[in-house]
Enzyme design. Structure first.
Site, mmCIF file in Angstrom:
data_model
loop_
_atom_site.group_PDB
_atom_site.id
_atom_site.type_symbol
_atom_site.label_atom_id
_atom_site.label_comp_id
_atom_site.label_asym_id
_atom_site.label_seq_id
_atom_site.Cartn_x
_atom_site.Cartn_y
_atom_site.Cartn_z
ATOM 1 N N ASP A 33 0.847 -1.207 0.000
ATOM 2 C CA ASP A 33 0.000 0.000 0.000
ATOM 3 C C ASP A 33 0.876 1.249 0.000
ATOM 4 O O ASP A 33 0.632 2.207 -0.746
ATOM 5 C CB ASP A 33 -0.884 0.024 1.256
ATOM 6 C CG ASP A 33 -2.113 -0.854 1.092
ATOM 7 O OD1 ASP A 33 -2.844 -0.985 2.068
ATOM 8 O OD2 ASP A 33 -2.326 -1.395 0.001
ATOM 9 N N TYR A 34 1.893 1.236 0.871
ATOM 10 C CA TYR A 34 2.741 2.412 1.011
ATOM 11 C C TYR A 34 3.448 2.733 -0.302
ATOM 12 O O TYR A 34 3.448 3.879 -0.769
ATOM 13 C CB TYR A 34 3.773 2.182 2.121
ATOM 14 C CG TYR A 34 4.724 3.342 2.304
ATOM 15 C CD1 TYR A 34 5.975 3.342 1.697
ATOM 16 C CD2 TYR A 34 4.365 4.440 3.080
ATOM 17 C CE1 TYR A 34 6.843 4.404 1.856
ATOM 18 C CE2 TYR A 34 5.228 5.510 3.248
ATOM 19 C CZ TYR A 34 6.470 5.482 2.624
ATOM 20 O OH TYR A 34 7.317 6.533 2.771
ATOM 21 N N ASP A 35 4.047 1.707 -0.912
ATOM 22 C CA ASP A 35 4.792 1.949 -2.148
ATOM 23 C C ASP A 35 3.865 2.362 -3.290
ATOM 24 O O ASP A 35 4.218 3.197 -4.125
ATOM 25 C CB ASP A 35 5.577 0.692 -2.540
ATOM 26 C CG ASP A 35 6.761 0.458 -1.608
ATOM 27 O OD1 ASP A 35 7.007 -0.701 -1.257
ATOM 28 O OD2 ASP A 35 7.412 1.451 -1.230
ATOM 29 N N ASP A 37 1.061 4.048 -2.959
ATOM 30 C CA ASP A 37 0.671 5.439 -2.711
ATOM 31 C C ASP A 37 1.814 6.408 -2.993
ATOM 32 O O ASP A 37 1.592 7.526 -3.490
ATOM 33 C CB ASP A 37 0.190 5.603 -1.271
ATOM 34 C CG ASP A 37 -1.140 4.901 -1.032
ATOM 35 O OD1 ASP A 37 -1.376 4.455 0.092
ATOM 36 O OD2 ASP A 37 -1.929 4.799 -1.990
ATOM 37 N N LEU A 83 -10.520 6.776 -1.511
ATOM 38 C CA LEU A 83 -10.053 7.901 -0.698
ATOM 39 C C LEU A 83 -8.581 8.191 -0.990
ATOM 40 O O LEU A 83 -7.810 7.291 -1.310
ATOM 41 C CB LEU A 83 -10.203 7.577 0.795
ATOM 42 C CG LEU A 83 -11.628 7.416 1.328
ATOM 43 C CD1 LEU A 83 -11.583 7.025 2.801
ATOM 44 C CD2 LEU A 83 -12.416 8.703 1.155
ATOM 45 N N LYS A 114 -10.246 1.965 9.349
ATOM 46 C CA LYS A 114 -10.205 1.602 7.926
ATOM 47 C C LYS A 114 -10.102 0.079 7.830
ATOM 48 O O LYS A 114 -9.025 -0.503 7.937
ATOM 49 C CB LYS A 114 -9.026 2.265 7.232
ATOM 50 C CG LYS A 114 -9.047 2.117 5.718
ATOM 51 C CD LYS A 114 -7.902 2.883 5.071
ATOM 52 C CE LYS A 114 -8.006 2.798 3.552
ATOM 53 N NZ LYS A 114 -7.925 1.420 3.052
ATOM 54 N N ASP A 116 -9.907 -3.670 6.586
ATOM 55 C CA ASP A 116 -9.179 -4.273 5.471
ATOM 56 C C ASP A 116 -10.031 -5.389 4.885
ATOM 57 O O ASP A 116 -9.850 -6.570 5.191
ATOM 58 C CB ASP A 116 -7.838 -4.813 5.963
ATOM 59 C CG ASP A 116 -6.863 -5.037 4.821
ATOM 60 O OD1 ASP A 116 -7.160 -4.590 3.706
ATOM 61 O OD2 ASP A 116 -5.809 -5.651 5.055
ATOM 62 N N ARG A 135 -17.631 -2.653 -5.261
ATOM 63 C CA ARG A 135 -17.127 -1.380 -5.768
ATOM 64 C C ARG A 135 -16.842 -1.454 -7.263
ATOM 65 O O ARG A 135 -17.141 -0.539 -8.008
ATOM 66 C CB ARG A 135 -15.826 -0.989 -5.047
ATOM 67 C CG ARG A 135 -15.252 0.334 -5.565
ATOM 68 C CD ARG A 135 -13.786 0.505 -5.180
ATOM 69 N NE ARG A 135 -13.582 0.562 -3.752
ATOM 70 C CZ ARG A 135 -13.732 1.646 -3.019
ATOM 71 N NH1 ARG A 135 -14.110 2.780 -3.568
ATOM 72 N NH2 ARG A 135 -13.506 1.621 -1.732
ATOM 73 N N GLU A 173 -17.983 -2.389 4.528
ATOM 74 C CA GLU A 173 -16.861 -3.281 4.223
ATOM 75 C C GLU A 173 -17.177 -4.686 4.716
ATOM 76 O O GLU A 173 -17.579 -4.881 5.868
ATOM 77 C CB GLU A 173 -15.598 -2.768 4.911
ATOM 78 C CG GLU A 173 -14.311 -3.261 4.319
ATOM 79 C CD GLU A 173 -13.811 -2.357 3.201
ATOM 80 O OE1 GLU A 173 -12.754 -2.654 2.638
ATOM 81 O OE2 GLU A 173 -14.485 -1.336 2.907
ATOM 82 N N LYS A 290 -13.466 11.914 8.008
ATOM 83 C CA LYS A 290 -14.496 12.523 7.169
ATOM 84 C C LYS A 290 -15.005 13.813 7.809
ATOM 85 O O LYS A 290 -15.219 13.862 9.026
ATOM 86 C CB LYS A 290 -15.689 11.570 6.994
ATOM 87 C CG LYS A 290 -15.356 10.241 6.342
ATOM 88 C CD LYS A 290 -16.556 9.293 6.389
ATOM 89 C CE LYS A 290 -16.204 7.942 5.789
ATOM 90 N NZ LYS A 290 -17.293 6.947 5.980
ATOM 91 N N CYS A 411 11.909 -15.329 -26.400
ATOM 92 C CA CYS A 411 12.110 -15.595 -27.831
ATOM 93 C C CYS A 411 13.539 -15.360 -28.308
ATOM 94 O O CYS A 411 13.864 -15.642 -29.462
ATOM 95 C CB CYS A 411 11.141 -14.757 -28.669
ATOM 96 S SG CYS A 411 11.496 -12.977 -28.618
#
Length: 673
Positions: A33-35, A37, A83, A114, A116, A135, A173, A290, A411
């Site tokens: 997730d971090y990388d 983002d 988000l 949040k 998961d 979603r 969720e 929010k 090839c």
């Protein structure tokens, strides 16, 4: 310098689109997730500084991923946007500052865990659950109603004595508790079945099962956290108020949310759960913040990808140490070569990790990788990690550096790396098997030709049997029924479904065909713009590079790629075959009927809250009478339609530019006159 910037933007765009597909479609990713983002932020910054190089199909504008073909596709009434993410407390403070600047004063925030899991939208009519949709890509998702009905915490019918709207949507969720995940995974292992990497993947895989009776055997759970309904602002003033209401109606709402009166209270909430999350029975990977007041949410509005009134704070990624056993190389449909680190299995954040993408030769060089190195790997949540460094103290004295190949591993063709490019390419597009198969699989995809009955695995099988060598071969499969029926596990019904799907694809519009061809740098949005501008393949073939580049949002790099593709004899021959097969190579002109042209030539922006109309109603009204909506205040704006709680910054800018400010009643009078 500009060439390097453009190359970097293209590289990041391709990488992030691939990771989105892995995450949303396959429920399995190749980056943390971090990388992800960080790469997304890097791309956003480059696109902001160099907008001329932005790909109209950029992942910075994309919400999610593609839709699985297993379920009926349903369009969301209200888009399910993702988000924006941050890993920095300073960025949360800056988020608060942006909100205060737009609103004119401090606001309340609702902080939520949040979860998961898998996002879901539930529709209720007269208190009865009528539809459950995933979603998907944010615009449309999969109808998984029968499977969701098996989740015990989700009510099928609300009590009749409660005061709830006749029709509403509630979103949340779906997840699996850690104990259930461990128990079920152990059972699968004992039965010799493939185990899942983590609870999120298990929940996602379960919800996509075709047999709802099998879904019922797996204990899924759900938290719901956002209400949608017509004219919601007239019933509830805030998000916190609506959460209390849906809890009273009988919906599972987390007890761990909090109403905060300042950004400091938000930060305190974040600090607490960064530690306390390990005590929960389910996984969370951050905190969602929010703006509480619905009127302020409307005033803040949305970007193309996410709401401006909400953000999420992601907890830091975990790190582990393991052995780099080998580096292998994957060839994509465009010929791009991607190195992959094959790792000694290591447990990281509850997941056994074996592979990680190394992206390109530059990354291998930056890390200074040697054979058998002990490497540090990192990830957030369940995502397959990235190699972030090497433990030099454990490197063997005789270890040899990893040498990037000079020739295609598939090839044998010499690889090409143009000046300024980060990626190596195999240019043998008509003789390199992964490229041929990849192009065929791309062509039949849902967003392209959407050929039902012909899947990715079938493409591989047909290619191995020499039934498919190029795209046009798809349209001659119907003439080979006698040969097809001899293929194992491919019966008459499967053949009939496939042939029907192929025949149906001939009606797909020109823009879909253009996207499906797989021309480098031509994504869905670019294909649509080219089709609408040139109207036909013949006109596009006649266009020069300069004429193609003159189309809005089409840069010189895209123009060169399209022009080159259409200049090659083998491609022209293939296009002739497809045209002869009956595919659409012209835009079908459609007549749009307007209620009137009373607002023709005028531009509008809507801001604030209105007593008798929703923003959606006013937008539809303006467009149906020939008006055009703008997304921001500028000298091109003719009218600002203002309601209550309009942000002070918009008012100031409109007054400075002398843009007329009108009410919704003024707008109605303009139409009537």
């Amino acid at each position: 310098m500009s060439q390097d910037i453009q190359t970097k933007i293209e590289q990041l765009t391709a990488e992030l689109n691939a990771y989105n597909y892995q995450y949303y479609v396959l429920a399995n990713s190749a980056i943390s997730d971090y990388d992800f983002d960080q790469k997304l932020k890097e791309l956003e910054a480059l696109e902001s500084a160099y907008p001329q190089y932005r790909d109209p199909n950029s992942p910075t504008l994309k919400v999610g991923g593609d839709i699985t073909s297993k379920f009926n596709t349903v369009q969301h009434k209200w888009p399910m946007l993702s988000l924006s993410n941050t890993y920095s407390e300073q960025e949360l403070i800056e988020f608060d500052e942006r909100v205060q600047k737009a609103i004119g004063h401090s606001v309340q925030y609702v902080c939520e865990l949040k979860f998961d899991g898998l996002s879901i939208s539930l529709t209720y009519e007269n208190g009865k659950l009528t539809q459950a949709v995933t979603r998907g890509d944010g615009i449309q998702g999969d109808d998984v109603t029968n499977n969701v009905r098996t989740i015990r915490s989700i009510p099928h019918q609300l009590k009749s004595n409660l005061q709830y709207p006749e029709v509403f949507e509630i979103r949340g969720e779906i997840f699996m508790h850690k104990s259930a995940f461990l128990r079920l995974n152990k059972e699968r292992e004992e039965n010799g079945e493939q185990t899942y990497a983590n609870p999120r993947n298990f929940a996602s895989g379960t919800l996509k099962l075709q047999d709802s009776s099998e879904v019922a055997k797996r204990p899924l759970d759900c938290f719901l956290y956002f209400l949608y309904m017509e004219n919601r602002n007239r019933t509830y003033q805030s998000h916190w108020e609506s959460l209390s209401a849906v809890h009273e109606w009988g919906f599972p709402v987390s007890d761990n949310s909090k109403l905060c009166n300042s950004i400091q209270e938000v930060l305190d909430f974040v600090h607490y759960w960064d530690s306390a999350r390990h005590q929960l029975t389910y996984d969370i990977d951050g905190i969602v913040i929010k703006v509480n007041d619905y009127a302020y949410q409307e005033e803040l509005g949305f970007t193309a990808k996410s709401p401006r009134w909400a953000t999420s704070y992601k907890f830091k990624a975990e790190q582990a140490e393991t052995i780099l056993e080998a580096v292998t190389y994957q060839i994509g449909r465009t010929g791009a070569v991607t190195p992959v680190a094959n790792l000694a299995p290591v447990v990281l954040a509850g997941t056994t990790v074996k592979r990680a993408s190394l992206h390109n030769a530059n990354e291998i060089e930056r890390l200074g990788l040697h054979q058998g190195d002990t490497v540090y790997v990192e990830k957030g949540g369940e995502i397959i990690p990235k190699v972030v460094g090497v433990n030099m103290e454990k490197r063997k004295p005789d270890a040899l550096p990893i040498k990037y190949p000079d020739h295609c591993p598939e090839c044998g063709t010499a690889l090409v790396r143009e000046e300024g490019e980060a990626v190596h390419y195999c240019l043998n597009e008509d003789g390199c098997e992964p490229q041929i198969v990849g192009k065929l699989q791309h062509f039949i995809g849902r967003k392209m030709m959407d050929i039902q009955g012909l899947g990715a695995e079938t493409i591989v099988t047909f290619h191995k049997l020499n039934l498919l060598r190029q795209i046009s071969d798809i349209y001659s499969l119907g003439d080979k029924r006698d040969e097809l029926v001899t293929i194992e596990r491919f019966g008459q019904k499967s053949i009939d479904n496939m042939v029907a799907g192929i025949e149906l694809s001939k009606s797909k519009p020109f823009e879909k065909v253009l996207f499906a061809l797989g021309i480098r740098h031509v994504g869905e949005t670019v294909a649509k713009k080219l089709a609408l501008h040139f109207k036909s393949l013949e006109q596009l073939k006649l266009a020069s590079i300069e004429e193609i580049a003159s189309v809005q949002d089409i840069g010189i790099r895209i123009a060169e790629s399209v022009h080159h593709y259409l200049s090659l004899p083998e491609h022209l021959e293939e296009l002739e075959k497809l045209q002869a097969a009956g595919l659409q190579f012209e835009v079908e002109e459609k007549t749009v009927l307007l209620a009137s042209d009373s607002l023709a030539g005028k531009t509008f922006l809507i801001s604030g809250v209105f007593a008798t109309h929703s923003r959606e109603d006013l937008t539809a009204l303006i467009e149906s009478h020939g008006g055009k909506m703008l997304s921001s205040i500028s000298s091109k704006l003719n009218y600002l339609v203002a309601g209550d709680k309009m942000g002070p910054s918009k008012l100031t800018k409109a007054e400075k530019l002398k843009v007329p400010i009108i009410s919704d009643e003024d707008l109605l009078n303009m139409i009537n006159q």
